[in-house]
Motif scaffolding. Structure first.
Motif, PDB file in Angstrom:
ATOM      1  N   HIS A 154       0.858  -1.194   0.000  1.00 23.43           N
ATOM      2  CA  HIS A 154       0.000   0.000   0.000  1.00 23.43           C
ATOM      3  C   HIS A 154       0.888   1.237   0.000  1.00 23.43           C
ATOM      4  O   HIS A 154       1.986   1.202   0.546  1.00 23.43           O
ATOM      5  N   THR A 155       0.411   2.302  -0.562  1.00 22.65           N
ATOM      6  CA  THR A 155       1.180   3.553  -0.466  1.00 22.65           C
ATOM      7  C   THR A 155       0.733   4.310   0.780  1.00 22.65           C
ATOM      8  O   THR A 155      -0.352   4.038   1.324  1.00 22.65           O
ATOM      9  N   GLU A 156       1.560   5.266   1.184  1.00 28.77           N
ATOM     10  CA  GLU A 156       1.209   6.056   2.372  1.00 28.77           C
ATOM     11  C   GLU A 156      -0.085   6.823   2.154  1.00 28.77           C
ATOM     12  O   GLU A 156      -0.829   7.110   3.084  1.00 28.77           O
ATOM     13  N   GLU A 157      -0.369   7.140   0.887  1.00 28.04           N
ATOM     14  CA  GLU A 157      -1.579   7.931   0.585  1.00 28.04           C
ATOM     15  C   GLU A 157      -2.830   7.045   0.548  1.00 28.04           C
ATOM     16  O   GLU A 157      -3.907   7.504   0.174  1.00 28.04           O
ATOM     17  N   GLY A 158      -2.698   5.774   0.894  1.00 27.55           N
ATOM     18  CA  GLY A 158      -3.880   4.901   0.931  1.00 27.55           C
ATOM     19  C   GLY A 158      -4.093   4.103  -0.346  1.00 27.55           C
ATOM     20  O   GLY A 158      -5.135   3.458  -0.525  1.00 27.55           O
ATOM     21  N   GLY A 159      -3.125   4.138  -1.277  1.00 27.55           N
ATOM     22  CA  GLY A 159      -3.260   3.361  -2.506  1.00 27.55           C
ATOM     23  C   GLY A 159      -3.254   1.869  -2.192  1.00 27.55           C
ATOM     24  O   GLY A 159      -2.486   1.410  -1.351  1.00 27.55           O
ATOM     25  N   LEU A 416     -10.982  10.934  -8.321  1.00 25.44           N
ATOM     26  CA  LEU A 416     -10.949  12.395  -8.473  1.00 25.44           C
ATOM     27  C   LEU A 416     -10.402  13.068  -7.217  1.00 25.44           C
ATOM     28  O   LEU A 416      -9.672  14.046  -7.283  1.00 25.44           O
ATOM     29  N   MET A 417     -10.756  12.507  -6.065  1.00 26.24           N
ATOM     30  CA  MET A 417     -10.284  13.095  -4.805  1.00 26.24           C
ATOM     31  C   MET A 417      -8.772  12.868  -4.614  1.00 26.24           C
ATOM     32  O   MET A 417      -8.068  13.729  -4.114  1.00 26.24           O
ATOM     33  N   ASP A 418      -8.290  11.681  -4.994  1.00 23.42           N
ATOM     34  CA  ASP A 418      -6.934  11.271  -4.591  1.00 23.42           C
ATOM     35  C   ASP A 418      -5.860  11.372  -5.682  1.00 23.42           C
ATOM     36  O   ASP A 418      -4.684  11.495  -5.356  1.00 23.42           O
ATOM     37  N   TYR A 419      -6.236  11.268  -6.956  1.00 24.30           N
ATOM     38  CA  TYR A 419      -5.196  11.105  -7.979  1.00 24.30           C
ATOM     39  C   TYR A 419      -5.334  12.016  -9.204  1.00 24.30           C
ATOM     40  O   TYR A 419      -4.372  12.182  -9.949  1.00 24.30           O
ATOM     41  N   ALA A 420      -6.513  12.536  -9.436  1.00 21.98           N
ATOM     42  CA  ALA A 420      -6.746  13.214 -10.720  1.00 21.98           C
ATOM     43  C   ALA A 420      -5.963  14.512 -10.844  1.00 21.98           C
ATOM     44  O   ALA A 420      -5.728  15.203  -9.852  1.00 21.98           O
ATOM     45  N   SER A 421      -5.579  14.836 -12.085  1.00 24.87           N
ATOM     46  CA  SER A 421      -4.995  16.151 -12.364  1.00 24.87           C
ATOM     47  C   SER A 421      -6.139  17.170 -12.264  1.00 24.87           C
ATOM     48  O   SER A 421      -7.315  16.798 -12.355  1.00 24.87           O
TER      49      SER A 421
END
Ligand code: SAM
Ligand code: SF4
Length: 464
Positions: A154-159, A416-421
């Motif tokens: 998992h990534t620190e960002e919750g991925g 959209l909240m976590d990754y989108a440009s």
């Protein structure tokens, strides 16, 4: 289980269909609208149609079917190649044994984790894990360890990766049981070609030379309890019409023998590959028009079977066939092991084939959103045990619209909240707002408003 593909039977189907008359074609098109699928004889008639006006009617019908069953969703995934050692010599593949110039790589578990983190940072939740076929460098133990590593990374960002589909060489029932125990999603395997003579010519060495062992792999997977399986043919090796009928016969045989047909069909088209003679000059090239036609006809023949399109195809072709019946797509793909974490211009020396669509995942997502498709990262069915026959029971137009459309919207909101440009976020939020507004069923609309709000406030992994 014996080989059940008879070349002469398929050739006879195409011969009998001949040059079909207009009335017959229109009747079959009308029948496909009932969403009960088509018999091989009927499918052969559509495949033999070349009247441009009737082809347009085929496209129109495929669009309607895709819309009524799947709506506008496109489920996204990323392929993860973990090793490119191979003891086979498939003449179209860069990984083949005789390609002495290929940089051979088998990722360590630390490297697998690095790749997974890079993929998670693009927002993906679904993987398709693949490798070459090699007794020591791509053993089942190694592959299962990689699956476990990927689920645990998992990534620190919750991925996180929530579902791993796999595409590896066929195995026996006890090994399939071990694969199932590793918590895989769909087991995917392409027959490449259903034409025996072409198969023999393309697969001169190694375990893959055995046509029947590969053909019957899905039966063994089902016997081992893997009820989600995905078929495919590599278009460009032999007559595309023959291959579509091969896929259909395979699907129907599985359904008759195991009680459930394939969950997906993949339609890879041959791409140039490093030191792969059959890839640089495909034996039976499939034109763009033929490719569109075969997508539409598969949609009509097996309406409830998902159809997967990879980044082998260019953005233009991908756009053209999405609406004709595609339900899953890869985005931002690399086909060289290690290619996500370390992008290098040397990548092609380790890659399986060249990509037609080299855009980033966010660029693809921006593009499909502006065209009105809903990008979906949903993995709910598998995690709720809605697989195999249970999934097929659910796969009725109304239910898919209720469950899948809502889950697609929730997972897209997470993206959209976590990754989108910023530009993807802007068009994505507009799309979601419009979709909520157009949700007819009051109960569904209320669920959506409530859940999308919870995601906005920081909750994740919501699904119905
Ligand atoms: N080695 C396993 C196998 O052959 O089934 C695992 C999957 S292999 C890495 C993935 C698939 O890539 C193959 O089944 C083949 O259809 C496809 N492929 C190989 N070379 C290709 C090429 N030049 N263009 C497009 N697809 C290709
Ligand atoms: Fe090996 Fe699969 Fe490539 Fe064939 S298609 S050479 S089996 S990786």
């Amino acid at each position: 289980m014996k080989d059940f593909i008879r070349d002469t039977e398929i050739e006879e189907l195409l011969r009998k269909a001949g040059s079909p008359d207009r009335k017959q074609v229109l009747e079959i098109i009308a029948k496909s609208r009932e969403l009960k699928g088509l018999a091989p004889e009927e499918t052969a008639v559509l495949l033999q149609t070349d009247d441009p006006e009737l082809i347009l009617a085929i496209y129109e019908t495929a669009r309607e079917i895709k819309q009524s069953i799947y709506g506008n969703r496109l489920v996204l995934f990323a392929p993860l190649y973990i090793a490119n050692y191979c003891s086979n010599n498939c003449l179209y593949c860069g990984f083949r044994r005789d390609n002495k110039e290929l940089n051979r790589v088998a990722l360590s578990m630390e490297q697998v984790a690095e790749e997974v983190r890079a993929i998670e940072r693009e927002g993906h939740k679904r993987l398709l894990m693949l490798c070459g076929e090699h007794p020591s460098r791509s053993s089942l133990d190694y592959f299962i360890e990689a699956i476990e590593t990927a689920y645990a990374t998992h990534t620190e960002e919750g991925g996180e990766i929530r579902r791993i589909n796999v595409e590896i060489a066929p195995m026996n029932v006890p090994d399939f049981k071990r694969l199932k125990a590793a918590n895989i999603g769909t087991y995917v395997l392409f027959q490449e070609t259903y034409h025996h003579e072409t198969y023999r010519a393309m697969h001169p060495h190694g375990p893959k030379a055995d046509f029947a062992w590969r053909l019957t792999a899905m039966h063994r997977a089902q016997e081992a309890g893997i009820d989600d399986v995905g078929l495919g043919a590599l278009f460009g090796l032999y007559d595309y019409r023959y291959e579509v009928l091969g896929l259909l016969i395979h699907a129907r045989t599985l359904e008759a023998d195991c009680g459930v047909g394939p969950h997906t069909i993949s339609i890879p088209r041959l791409e140039p590959a490093f030191n792969a003679p059959a890839a640089s000059s495909p034996p039976r090239p499939v034109s763009d028009e033929e490719f569109k036609k075969l997508v539409a006809i598969i949609r009509m023949a097996v309406p409830y079977t998902g159809m997967i399109l990879s980044t082998r195809e260019s953005p233009e072709i991908r756009t053209a066939v999405f609406e004709l019946g595609i339900s899953q797509i890869s985005a931002g793909s690399r086909t060289n092991p290690g290619g996500y974490a370390k992008d290098s211009s040397e990548g092609f020396r380790a890659a399986q084939f060249n990509l037609g669509d080299t855009r980033t995942a966010d660029e693809v997502i921006h593009d499909i959103t502006t065209r009105g498709h809903i990008p979906s990262f949903c993995t709910a069915c598998y995690r709720l045990g809605r697989t195999g026959r249970d999934f097929m029971d659910l796969a009725k137009p109304g239910l898919i619209q209720h469950f899948c459309r809502s889950n697609a919207m929730m997972t897209f909101k997470e993206y959209l909240m976590d990754y989108a440009s910023p530009r993807t976020k802007e068009v994505g939020e507009q799309l979601l707002a419009g979709l909520v507004e157009r949700t007819e069923k009051l109960e569904t609309r209320q669920i959506l408003i409530e859940r999308l709000g919870r995601i906005e406030r920081g909750e994740r992994d919501l699904f119905i």
